[in-house]
Write an enzyme that holds these catalytic residues in place. Sequence first.
Site, short mmCIF file in Angstrom:
data_model
loop_
_atom_site.label_atom_id
_atom_site.label_comp_id
_atom_site.label_asym_id
_atom_site.label_seq_id
_atom_site.Cartn_x
_atom_site.Cartn_y
_atom_site.Cartn_z
N ASN A 8 0.85 -1.29 -0.11
CA ASN A 8 0.27 -0.07 0.11
C ASN A 8 0.85 1.16 -0.02
OD1 ASN A 8 -1.75 2.04 0.53
ND2 ASN A 8 -2.37 1.43 2.78
N LYS A 41 0.24 4.39 -0.39
CA LYS A 41 -0.33 5.45 0.26
C LYS A 41 -0.17 6.68 -1.16
CE LYS A 41 -0.11 3.66 4.67
NZ LYS A 41 -0.19 3.84 6.29
N HIS A 67 -9.70 1.54 4.50
CA HIS A 67 -8.55 1.78 5.22
C HIS A 67 -8.75 2.64 6.58
CE1 HIS A 67 -4.25 2.89 6.29
NE2 HIS A 67 -3.98 1.69 5.77
N GLU A 87 -6.94 5.23 7.46
CA GLU A 87 -6.66 6.40 7.14
C GLU A 87 -7.90 7.04 6.58
OE1 GLU A 87 -2.91 5.97 5.43
OE2 GLU A 87 -2.15 5.20 7.29
N GLU A 120 -5.85 -4.45 10.37
CA GLU A 120 -4.74 -3.60 10.57
C GLU A 120 -5.04 -2.76 11.70
OE1 GLU A 120 -2.85 -2.47 6.52
OE2 GLU A 120 -4.31 -1.04 7.12
N GLY A 135 2.26 2.51 10.59
CA GLY A 135 3.05 3.55 10.56
C GLY A 135 3.83 4.03 11.79
N SER A 178 3.09 -1.87 10.32
CA SER A 178 4.50 -2.09 10.65
C SER A 178 5.02 -3.52 10.39
CB SER A 178 4.95 -1.68 12.03
OG SER A 178 4.48 -0.33 12.09
P1 PGA Z 1 2.40 0.31 7.60
O1 PGA Z 1 1.20 0.74 7.19
O2 PGA Z 1 3.20 -0.86 7.10
O3 PGA Z 1 3.58 1.63 7.34
O4 PGA Z 1 2.30 0.35 9.09
C1 PGA Z 1 0.28 -0.30 6.68
C2 PGA Z 1 -1.04 0.21 6.08
O5 PGA Z 1 -1.57 1.27 6.67
O6 PGA Z 1 -1.47 -0.59 5.25
#
Ligand code: PGA
Length: 258
Positions: free
Chosen positions: A10, A12, A96, A98, A168, A174, A213
């Site tokens: 992903n 982003k 997601h 976000e 997630e 992140g 992460s």
């Molecule tokens: P990350 O993001 O691996 O940077 O924690 C995962 C995601 O939000 O899909």
Amino acid sequence: MSRKILIAGNWKMNKTATEAVELAKPIIEAIGNQNDIDVLMCPPFTSISAVSELIGNSTVRVGAQNMSDKASGAYTGEISAAMLRDLQVSYVILGHSERRSYYGETDAFINRKVLACLENNLKPVLCVGETLEEREAGKVEEVIKTQLVGGLANVPADKAESVVIAYEPVWAIGTGKTATPEQAQEVHAFIRKELIGLLGQVGNAIRILYGGSMKPANADELLAKPDIDGGLIGGAALVAKDFLALIESGVKAQANKI
Ligand code: PGA
């Protein structure tokens, strides 16, 4: 075990089309047409076309990070399923955290997108997960159940196998904090049980990815768990050598699961 591991990046809101080619090219070249696991890259809309053009006969798939719930028309700024399919997109990340938290996406809205995705033969990657506050309040299962029931309402039985779930935990995205493999497996097993309750035995065939992460240092342990069928990877998917290492972990895990 018939579930095929899926390692999904992903990206982003990162990478211009030019930068996307620089990132995707070495990955596609290295993977070629291996078919042990599924590999997916989800660039921003503006880079999808450039990445799709690189695919050739590689088995790498291209996905999107969002999609409109509408088919076409006066919806300024939106992108439809047909537009994505025309660019060789096969998966779409939906719901997601976000998008839920910054753009106010609700389970009902996400559900309309999931259904639009399936109608157009795209595979939805439905994201679910709890915040730290919800975890500390003992509400993990309640929150995830609500997201699953809402997000998967009216999914037709004959299309259910195309659904992918990504667990997630919001507190792990992140942040560098990863759920322990045991914490993740516990939630994945719960999700599996709920999927079977909602959709029937096909729930055993649905892939449940872990996201938050995930990186080369922790992937082997996570992917070894019985209900962890892959990863949805943010930060580490932006570094070609890390993403390739994660794919290698996926291939290893697949060999051990069969
Ligand atoms: P990350 O993001 O691996 O940077 O924690 C995962 C995601 O939000 O899909």
